[in-house]
Design an enzyme around this catalytic site. Sequence first.
Site, PDB file in Angstrom:
ATOM      1  N   TYR A  16      58.013  74.890  19.361  1.00  0.00           N
ATOM      2  CA  TYR A  16      57.308  75.088  20.629  1.00  0.00           C
ATOM      3  C   TYR A  16      55.945  74.403  20.576  1.00  0.00           C
ATOM      4  CZ  TYR A  16      54.711  77.467  24.310  1.00  0.00           C
ATOM      5  OH  TYR A  16      53.918  77.729  25.408  1.00  0.00           O
ATOM      6  N   GLU A  38      55.238  83.814  30.878  1.00  0.00           N
ATOM      7  CA  GLU A  38      53.872  84.277  30.609  1.00  0.00           C
ATOM      8  C   GLU A  38      53.681  85.691  31.153  1.00  0.00           C
ATOM      9  OE1 GLU A  38      51.789  82.993  28.608  1.00  0.00           O
ATOM     10  OE2 GLU A  38      52.335  80.892  28.465  1.00  0.00           O
ATOM     11  N   TRP A  46      53.469  86.064  21.956  1.00  0.00           N
ATOM     12  CA  TRP A  46      54.247  84.970  22.534  1.00  0.00           C
ATOM     13  C   TRP A  46      55.548  84.741  21.769  1.00  0.00           C
ATOM     14  CZ3 TRP A  46      55.091  82.991  26.914  1.00  0.00           C
ATOM     15  CH2 TRP A  46      55.708  81.749  27.053  1.00  0.00           C
TER      16      TRP A  46
END
Length: 185
Positions: A16, A38, A46
Amino acid sequence: MPRCFWCSDDPLYMAYHDQEWGTPLRDAQGLFELLLLEGFQAGLSWITVLRKREHYRKVLYGFDVQRVAQMSDAEIEDLMLDTGIIRNRLKLKAARRNAQAWLALEDPVAFLWSFVGGKPIINHFKDRSEVPAITPEALAMSKGLKKAGFTFVGPTICYALMQASGMVMDHTQDCDRYAELVNGG
């Protein structure tokens, strides 16, 4: 490869970081996906969301904005039983509401990018202590999105979206991606 301070040695996180985070994204579906992810991340790490991303893609119809906007209350209740996602009713209802608000915008991509003047803000932070959690642009985006009917779009979420989608380039100078993205990569 030197990476940003937040990137662990988890292969998913490294991919990522190396391939997505901070890279300018102007694809409507990709931005919609990041906006929802998000929101799902709020209050969590995350990496938790990244690990569930593929399953989210499955259960949220590939982040098809039209289909997400049409999700019924019964579908949301079914999703509350799915252990492959973050089971939070408010966040799932926000996904549907945000899809509806997204569809009401004339050009959602231009709208989001307008908060940075249509081009990436390139920061030159040497140390992680310099990287903000909120900026005036993120505050403005949050207010703009809320006014347009979005939820789960506070300024911290908006800044994370800006960083993830490359509206803001916050790779620190000690990261290999910094030079790549500063030079247009």
